[in-house]
Design a protein around this motif. Structure first.
Motif, mmCIF file in Angstrom:
data_model
loop_
_atom_site.group_PDB
_atom_site.id
_atom_site.type_symbol
_atom_site.label_atom_id
_atom_site.label_comp_id
_atom_site.label_asym_id
_atom_site.label_seq_id
_atom_site.Cartn_x
_atom_site.Cartn_y
_atom_site.Cartn_z
ATOM 1 N N ASN A 180 1.048 -1.241 0.031
ATOM 2 C CA ASN A 180 -0.272 -0.112 0.100
ATOM 3 C C ASN A 180 0.916 1.281 -0.192
ATOM 4 O O ASN A 180 0.224 2.211 -0.031
ATOM 5 C CB ASN A 180 -1.063 0.224 1.344
ATOM 6 C CG ASN A 180 -0.352 -0.245 2.622
ATOM 7 O OD1 ASN A 180 0.646 -0.876 2.754
ATOM 8 N ND2 ASN A 180 -0.908 0.537 3.730
ATOM 9 N N THR A 183 0.102 3.704 -2.745
ATOM 10 C CA THR A 183 -0.853 4.662 -2.642
ATOM 11 C C THR A 183 -0.540 6.076 -2.526
ATOM 12 O O THR A 183 -1.352 6.928 -2.160
ATOM 13 C CB THR A 183 -2.128 4.287 -1.685
ATOM 14 O OG1 THR A 183 -1.496 4.218 -0.254
ATOM 15 C CG2 THR A 183 -2.690 2.798 -1.796
ATOM 16 N N LEU A 216 0.119 0.044 -9.410
ATOM 17 C CA LEU A 216 -0.169 -0.759 -8.034
ATOM 18 C C LEU A 216 -1.193 -1.738 -8.731
ATOM 19 O O LEU A 216 -1.056 -2.965 -8.152
ATOM 20 C CB LEU A 216 -0.979 0.519 -7.252
ATOM 21 C CG LEU A 216 -1.315 -0.309 -6.078
ATOM 22 C CD1 LEU A 216 -0.228 -0.855 -5.159
ATOM 23 C CD2 LEU A 216 -1.829 0.949 -5.104
ATOM 24 N N LEU A 220 -0.703 -5.586 -7.751
ATOM 25 C CA LEU A 220 -1.756 -6.528 -7.120
ATOM 26 C C LEU A 220 -2.181 -7.688 -7.869
ATOM 27 O O LEU A 220 -2.179 -8.892 -7.367
ATOM 28 C CB LEU A 220 -2.955 -5.711 -6.797
ATOM 29 C CG LEU A 220 -2.904 -4.469 -5.839
ATOM 30 C CD1 LEU A 220 -4.136 -3.696 -5.903
ATOM 31 C CD2 LEU A 220 -2.911 -5.139 -4.409
ATOM 32 N N ASN A 241 0.088 -11.352 2.324
ATOM 33 C CA ASN A 241 0.276 -10.038 1.950
ATOM 34 C C ASN A 241 1.085 -9.370 3.057
ATOM 35 O O ASN A 241 1.381 -10.098 3.809
ATOM 36 C CB ASN A 241 -1.083 -9.140 1.595
ATOM 37 C CG ASN A 241 -1.564 -8.965 2.743
ATOM 38 O OD1 ASN A 241 -1.391 -9.682 4.014
ATOM 39 N ND2 ASN A 241 -2.647 -8.242 2.818
ATOM 40 N N CYS A 272 -5.492 -1.980 -0.846
ATOM 41 C CA CYS A 272 -4.875 -2.948 -1.289
ATOM 42 C C CYS A 272 -5.279 -4.243 -0.385
ATOM 43 O O CYS A 272 -5.345 -5.472 -1.085
ATOM 44 C CB CYS A 272 -3.392 -2.715 -1.058
ATOM 45 S SG CYS A 272 -2.630 -1.653 -2.092
ATOM 46 N N GLN A 276 -6.343 -7.922 -1.752
ATOM 47 C CA GLN A 276 -5.632 -9.298 -1.554
ATOM 48 C C GLN A 276 -6.405 -10.152 -0.661
ATOM 49 O O GLN A 276 -6.156 -11.349 -0.695
ATOM 50 C CB GLN A 276 -4.413 -8.909 -0.912
ATOM 51 C CG GLN A 276 -3.391 -7.827 -1.779
ATOM 52 C CD GLN A 276 -2.123 -7.734 -1.270
ATOM 53 O OE1 GLN A 276 -2.073 -7.012 -0.275
ATOM 54 N NE2 GLN A 276 -0.805 -8.344 -2.056
ATOM 55 N N TYR A 281 -11.652 -5.276 -6.162
ATOM 56 C CA TYR A 281 -11.676 -3.989 -5.687
ATOM 57 C C TYR A 281 -12.953 -3.673 -4.778
ATOM 58 O O TYR A 281 -13.899 -4.016 -5.135
ATOM 59 C CB TYR A 281 -11.434 -3.065 -6.968
ATOM 60 C CG TYR A 281 -10.014 -2.909 -7.391
ATOM 61 C CD1 TYR A 281 -8.906 -1.958 -6.460
ATOM 62 C CD2 TYR A 281 -9.529 -3.614 -8.312
ATOM 63 C CE1 TYR A 281 -7.693 -2.118 -7.049
ATOM 64 C CE2 TYR A 281 -8.238 -3.432 -8.913
ATOM 65 C CZ TYR A 281 -7.393 -2.757 -8.227
ATOM 66 O OH TYR A 281 -6.229 -2.695 -8.769
#
Ligand code: BG6
Length: 481
Positions: A180, A183, A216, A220, A241, A272, A276, A281
């Motif tokens: 993350n 971000t 990103l 992912l 993760n 994120c 994961q 999303y």
């Protein structure tokens, strides 16, 4: 006590990253990595991001703590503390020097074979991060790092090679360290390998939000594909993760601060993690993309990989907390990756990070209730200046105090709240190069490494007072703090 105490096979240990500890940047056939082009900085002067070696600059990751030549001694010291686990990372550019070779570098594989054998001899379980803030420099230069979709397949080849080769030696993998971080504009270079035209240093990175979020997304997808490949190649492997938890509180009970707080958690902590852990999303991503003019290219194959490649466990780093508010005049504090409004109830470390053990308990409960997955804390610790005395001792009561309070909070989360936690690996168990500032002076370890910010020193190891303290903690399974 409501729940079970810390389980008897709890993974107590420490954590490091290849680029911050290994050194040996050109040994054993290793190619240069993006981290090798980061200069030394300080708390107040940012690290330079240079396309090539620039005369007059120091590049601390190239020598780091010289684990490459000291690993036997270092692992013996971990063994002496009673470590059950050691979280470390593999340098991608030791295995594939440019990232584009079709065959791996045998000397690179051999180095990690030796490290894992040494760990085994001391009864220490490796927990391996596949990508901890580094990629082969060649991929930064050729593809602008993760901005290019091509990097997904290159990473998958690397991940498949590693997981197949170390089958039977490594049971726990993490895909991307603090994924993350992407971000945040800060994550452009360090996390995503993006060096846009005009980028000079950590604080002056040219940010293109569209490029960054697409990159990103590629990461992912690569993470999900790694989970799928890992399960296929080694059914015993557990793949998690790694999220930098950057918890915030609303500074006041103004409902507007509360909305800020909710939005902040979503954007930086959950965006994120939701992908994961849940395989897609979250609904709030759509409005975030629209507000920021982001149009992601997501293929059907991507969606399928994300859906199927969810992680087996949740791992996190935790250092500090901040506050958020709509009041533009609120006093500010710095932090790991992200700063925020200052919390009047908390004190700060020498580097300005607000120390908050209760925030760890709060955070663990939030993760547990959101995902219902086994959790492991893979980073937590205090960066501080240490003084090496003439007799070789280092007195670090401040570090013991920080760790004691955080481990106590962690135990409350497990024993009183019922969080399913299976390990704790303290960050920087051996002094290493700071990721944000490039300093050696910002020390985290139980073990002192005699090396300064310019990479000069004997590299001799010394035990700090916290060394024996942590040995006791592990020996008593956290009963004696
Ligand atoms: C985490 C990173 O963000 O924090 C580590 O995963 C890093 O790589 C650690 O070293 C501590 O941060 P710093 O900037 O003090 O090294």
């Amino acid at each position: 006590m409501l729940f079970m105490p810390i389980c008897k096979d709890f993974l107590w240990g420490g954590a490091t990253a290849a680029n911050q500890i290994e050194g040996g940047w050109q040994e054993g056939g290793k190619g240069p990595s993006e981290a090798d082009m980061l200069s030394a900085g300080t708390h107040t002067s940012p690290r330079q991001i240079t396309p090539d070696t620039e005369p007059g600059l120091t590049y601390p990751n190239r020598t780091a703590s010289d684990f490459y030549h000291h690993y036997k001694e270092d692992i013996a010291l971990m063994g002496e503390m009673g470590f059950k686990a050691y979280r470390m990372s593999i340098a991608w550019s030791r295995i594939f020097p440019t990232g584009e070779e079709t065959e791996p570098n045998p000397a690179g594989l051999q180095f990690y074979d030796d490290v894992f054998d040494e760990l085994k001899a001391h009864g220490i379980e490796p927990i391996v991060t596949l990508s901890h803030y580094e990629m082969p420099l060649h991929l930064v230069n050729k593809y602008n790092g993760w901005a290019s979709r091509e990097v997904i397949a290159l990473f998958e080849r690397y991940a498949r090679t590693v997981i197949a080769h170390f089958k039977g030696k490594v049971r726990y993998y993490l895909t991307f360290n603090e994924i993350n971080c992407g971000t945040l504009p800060l994550g452009n270079y360090m996390s995503l390998g993006i060096r846009n035209e005009g980028t000079r240093d950590f604080l002056h990175q040219v940010d293109d939000v569209q490029v960054r979020y697409q990159a990103l997304h590629h990461q992912l997808v690569a993470s999900a594909r790694t989970v799928l490949a890992g399960h296929e190649l080694d059914p015993e492997a557990k793949i998690g993760n790694m999220i930098a938890m950057m918890p915030v509180y609303p500074l006041t009970c103004n409902p507007k601060d509360m909305l800020e707080f909710q939005q902040n958690w979503r954007q930086f902590n959950w965006y994120c993690a939701d992908v994961q852990c849940r395989g897609a999303y979250p609904y709030y991503a759509q409005s975030f993309w629209e507000k920021n003019g982001i149009h992601l290219e997501i293929t059907d194959e991507d969606r399928e990989a994300l859906r199927r490649g969810t992680v087996d466990f949740f791992s996190l780093s935790y250092y500090q907390t901040n506050c958020v508010t709509v009041d533009p005049n609120a006093a500010q504090a710095s932090g790991n990756l992200l700063g925020g409004a200052k919390n009047p109830y908390l004190e700060s470390s020498q580097w300005g990070w607000q120390v908050d053990p209760d925030g760890l308990r709060y955070t663990l409960n939030e993760i547990e209730s959101r995902y219902d997955l086994p959790i492991i804390i893979v980073e937590n610790g205090l960066g501080a200046r240490d003084a090496l005395e003439a007799d070789g001792s280092i007195h670090d009561p401040y570090r013991i105090d920080y760790l004691q309070r955080h481990i106590r909070a962690m135990k409350q989360a497990v024993e009183e709240d019922g969080v399913d936690l299976f390990g704790y690996t303290m960050w920087g168990c051996i002094d290493l190069v700071s990721a944000s500032t490039g300093e050696m002076a910002k020390r985290y370890g139980f073990i002192y490494v005699d090396c300064d910010d310019q990479g000069h020193g004997s590299f001799k190891r010394y035990k700090k007072d916290s060394f024996d303290w942590y040995r006791k903690v592990i020996e008593t399974n956290g009963e004696e703090l």
